[in-house]
Design a protein around this motif. Structure first.
Motif, PDB file in Angstrom:
ATOM      1  N   GLY A  11       0.792  -1.516   0.343  1.00 37.37           N
ATOM      2  CA  GLY A  11      -0.209  -0.120   0.405  1.00 37.37           C
ATOM      3  C   GLY A  11       1.007   1.379   0.183  1.00 37.37           C
ATOM      4  O   GLY A  11       1.863   1.315  -0.588  1.00 37.37           O
ATOM      5  N   CYS A  12       0.294   2.321   0.793  1.00 34.79           N
ATOM      6  CA  CYS A  12       1.212   3.467   0.216  1.00 34.79           C
ATOM      7  C   CYS A  12       2.106   4.213   1.501  1.00 34.79           C
ATOM      8  O   CYS A  12       2.320   3.057   2.330  1.00 34.79           O
ATOM      9  N   ASN A  15       0.863   3.457   5.322  1.00 32.79           N
ATOM     10  CA  ASN A  15       1.392   1.732   5.813  1.00 32.79           C
ATOM     11  C   ASN A  15       3.511   1.847   5.626  1.00 32.79           C
ATOM     12  O   ASN A  15       3.616   1.406   7.281  1.00 32.79           O
ATOM     13  N   THR A  47      -1.644  -3.951   5.591  1.00 29.22           N
ATOM     14  CA  THR A  47      -2.633  -4.621   4.320  1.00 29.22           C
ATOM     15  C   THR A  47      -2.991  -3.666   3.548  1.00 29.22           C
ATOM     16  O   THR A  47      -3.274  -2.855   4.189  1.00 29.22           O
ATOM     17  N   CYS A  48      -2.991  -2.939   2.397  1.00 27.18           N
ATOM     18  CA  CYS A  48      -4.695  -2.056   1.785  1.00 27.18           C
ATOM     19  C   CYS A  48      -4.792  -2.673   0.928  1.00 27.18           C
ATOM     20  O   CYS A  48      -4.991  -3.934   1.039  1.00 27.18           O
ATOM     21  N   SER A  49      -6.858  -2.097   1.193  1.00 29.22           N
ATOM     22  CA  SER A  49      -7.624  -2.347   1.273  1.00 29.22           C
ATOM     23  C   SER A  49      -8.042  -1.963  -0.575  1.00 29.22           C
ATOM     24  O   SER A  49      -9.089  -1.774  -0.722  1.00 29.22           O
ATOM     25  N   VAL A  50      -7.667  -0.944  -1.371  1.00 26.61           N
ATOM     26  CA  VAL A  50      -7.614   0.156  -2.080  1.00 26.61           C
ATOM     27  C   VAL A  50      -8.260  -0.323  -2.963  1.00 26.61           C
ATOM     28  O   VAL A  50      -9.424   0.020  -3.383  1.00 26.61           O
ATOM     29  N   CYS A  82      -5.381  -1.852   6.719  1.00 31.83           N
ATOM     30  CA  CYS A  82      -6.209  -0.880   6.065  1.00 31.83           C
ATOM     31  C   CYS A  82      -6.737  -2.812   5.928  1.00 31.83           C
ATOM     32  O   CYS A  82      -8.289  -2.584   5.817  1.00 31.83           O
ATOM     33  N   VAL A 167     -10.260   4.181   1.492  1.00 32.19           N
ATOM     34  CA  VAL A 167      -9.763   4.453   2.482  1.00 32.19           C
ATOM     35  C   VAL A 167      -9.964   5.791   3.773  1.00 32.19           C
ATOM     36  O   VAL A 167     -10.118   5.460   4.892  1.00 32.19           O
ATOM     37  N   ARG A 171      -8.979   4.467   7.348  1.00 21.63           N
ATOM     38  CA  ARG A 171      -8.688   5.181   7.460  1.00 21.63           C
ATOM     39  C   ARG A 171      -9.157   5.820   8.948  1.00 21.63           C
ATOM     40  O   ARG A 171      -8.260   7.328   9.743  1.00 21.63           O
ATOM     41  N   GLN A 202      -3.330  11.949   3.812  1.00 23.78           N
ATOM     42  CA  GLN A 202      -4.234  11.462   2.437  1.00 23.78           C
ATOM     43  C   GLN A 202      -4.241  12.833   2.123  1.00 23.78           C
ATOM     44  O   GLN A 202      -5.180  13.294   0.734  1.00 23.78           O
TER      45      GLN A 202
HETATM   46 FE1  F3S Z   1      -3.080   3.627   1.956  1.00 23.61          FE
HETATM   47 FE2  F3S Z   1      -3.652   0.896   0.637  1.00 23.61          FE
HETATM   48 FE3  F3S Z   1      -5.208   1.777   2.628  1.00 23.61          FE
HETATM   49  S1  F3S Z   1      -3.791   3.273  -0.246  1.00 23.61           S
HETATM   50  S2  F3S Z   1      -4.517   4.325   3.604  1.00 23.61           S
HETATM   51  S3  F3S Z   1      -2.407   1.014   2.295  1.00 23.61           S
HETATM   52  S4  F3S Z   1      -6.115   1.444   2.135  1.00 23.61           S
END
Ligand code: F3S
Ligand code: SAH
Ligand code: SF4
Length: 440
Positions: A11-12, A15, A47-50, A82, A167, A171, A202
């Motif tokens: 993710g971003c 994270n 983790t990322c859920s975007v 996330c 997000v 977040r 963000q």
């Molecule tokens: Fe970033 Fe992914 Fe969470 S872009 S804010 S890690 S959903």
């Protein structure tokens, strides 16, 4: 014997920063980081859920750890970030060998969870949002990294609710950190040898807007830029609707503010922008770009674009192509729309077939790559200033640094140059980095 942990981050930059904190928190309870899950007593995924693909990756990765758990049942496996925030207990139900789930507002409680797991108290989940006051108290977040560049979080969360985006749901609400605390942190980092900071949030442009008596983002940028010894300053991510003239003026006036800006446009059609709840029109965006270029003619922009938002027509997509050609981005991150449960756009009807979306995606990519190449190739033979960040992976005696545009340049030089600004002549331009020669 020291206990070991293995951590993978997706993710971003949010994270990435949270992972720095995880490393330091686990250090406090006697854990040391290792590069192989096989050697670890504790395995963590941040983790990322975007997009759906990012989320599926988490389950794929967890599958890789199952044989380890089968061989060593005492191994502790945890998921944060996330996906953890969104799924919570559900993840424990779906993955029987998972021990811990900790959401985005509960990173600080990871040591407690790990210690419980060590005592045999497993299958724990900690999610849900904290109140403002508690979050503000948790902001200061330093790890002992020894790097030339660092991220400094200035705000967390997002209140924009773009209709496609998960997000804000994972977040929580936007909070801005007190400016005096940010300045103090930057001063401390510079004293410790850091030369470049990237202010992170963000939507940094709305920094302070909801805090009584707080300065705005342009004022914050000016204050940070004035910290003695700071060679360079960047910030990300900017929302076009909140990019003020005052902030644009900073690009003309502040010497250490880099000539680079990530300004996600998402789409080129006004109907789609409105459906996305972006809060600006194509015309507003182009006007902002024109102002930026006027204030700082050498500025290079990058962007994010979503292809295939529900109902996007061929004409509307063509408007995105047109805008991309018009702005001339140095880089663009292009994504196929991914439906996220819980977002507003998830309810919209979407009749466009996957093949058409894929074709549009490829057309956009082709156009953008052509534009990127043109821009980066134009640096061939130029002498550019780099902030030297460290030794490069290319081998001994090789260093790397970045240009004001955030482009990596590898070159030969002595390690004493790390942390300094140097001039380098560009001798080769690759797709994602350049090669250069030190100009004495
Ligand atoms: Fe970033 Fe992914 Fe969470 S872009 S804010 S890690 S959903
Ligand atoms: N706060 C930042 C980044 C958000 S996520 C911003 O507002 O720009 C990074 C990028 O992922 C977004 O800019 C968007 O282009 C993309 N993205 C977010 N949700 C998406 C979705 N559901 N499908 C496809 N791309 C998405
Ligand atoms: Fe998502 Fe929009 Fe917030 Fe960015 S500004 S994080 S795209 S809701």
């Amino acid at each position: 014997m020291k206990k070991c942990f293995y951590l993978e981050t997706f993710g971003c930059q949010m994270n990435v920063v949270d992972s720095e904190r995880i490393v330091s928190l686990l250090g406090d309870i006697g854990y040391q980081q290792v590069d192989e899950a096989e050697q670890a007593d504790l395995v963590l995924l941040n983790t990322c859920s975007v997009r759906d693909k990012a989320e599926r990756k988490v389950y794929g990765h967890l599958g890789r750890f199952k044989p380890l758990k089968d061989a060593r049942p005492e191994l502790i496996i945890g998921v944060g970030g996330c996906v953890a925030e969104q799924e919570g207990q559900k993840m424990l139900d779906e993955v029987p060998y998972l021990d811990l789930v900790f959401g985005t507002h509960n990173v600080h409680r990871l040591p407690e969870l790990v210690q419980q797991a060590e005592e045999g108290n497993r299958r724990l989940s900690l999610t849900g949002f904290l109140d403002r006051e508690t979050r503000l108290n948790l902001f200061p977040q330093r790890s002992e990294l020894d790097t030339v560049t660092r991220f400094v979080t200035v705000m967390q969360g997002c209140d924009n609710f773009c209709t496609y985006c998960i997000v804000p749901h994972v977040r929580g609400r936007e909070v801005s950190r007190p400016s005096h605390e940010i300045i103090a942190e930057v001063e401390a980092l510079v004293a410790q040898g850091v030369r470049e900071v990237t202010l992170l949030g963000q939507n940094v442009n709305s920094y302070g807007n909801k805090e009584e008596g707080e300065i705005n983002f342009a004022q914050l940028v000016r204050k940070v830029a004035a910290v003695e010894g700071l060679s360079r300053l960047r910030f990300t991510t900017s929302h076009p609707k909140d990019l003020s003239d005052e902030l644009i003026a900073c690009f003309a006036e502040l010497e250490n503010l880099c000539h680079q800006l990530h300004l996600p446009v998402q789409a080129g059609s006004n109907r789609i922008l409105q459906l996305m709840n972006r809060g600006y029109t194509r015309e507003d965006y182009l006007q902002t770009v024109a102002k930026l270029k006027k204030a700082c003619p050498e500025i290079r922009l990058s962007t994010d674009i979503i292809v295939g938002f529900p109902g996007e027509t061929e004409e509307e997509f063509a408007q995105t192509l047109d805008l991309v050609a018009d702005v001339g981005y140095a880089d663009a991150f292009t994504f196929l729309y991914s439906r996220r449960t819980g977002t507003e756009a998830a309810a919209l009807e979407d009749k466009t077939g996957a093949r058409i979306k894929q074709q549009r995606f490829e057309r956009l990519l082709e156009l953008q790559q052509e534009r990127s190449q043109q821009i980066w190739q134009s640096d061939l033979g130029a002498t550019l200033t780099l902030l030297v960040e460290g030794e490069s992976k290319q081998g001994k005696g090789q260093l790397f640094g970045r240009t004001t545009w955030n482009r990596i340049v590898n070159f030969a030089g002595p390690s004493e140059l790390i942390g300094q600004l140097v001039d380098v002549k560009i001798t080769k331009v690759f797709r994602n980095s350049n090669l250069g020669e030190l100009v004495s």
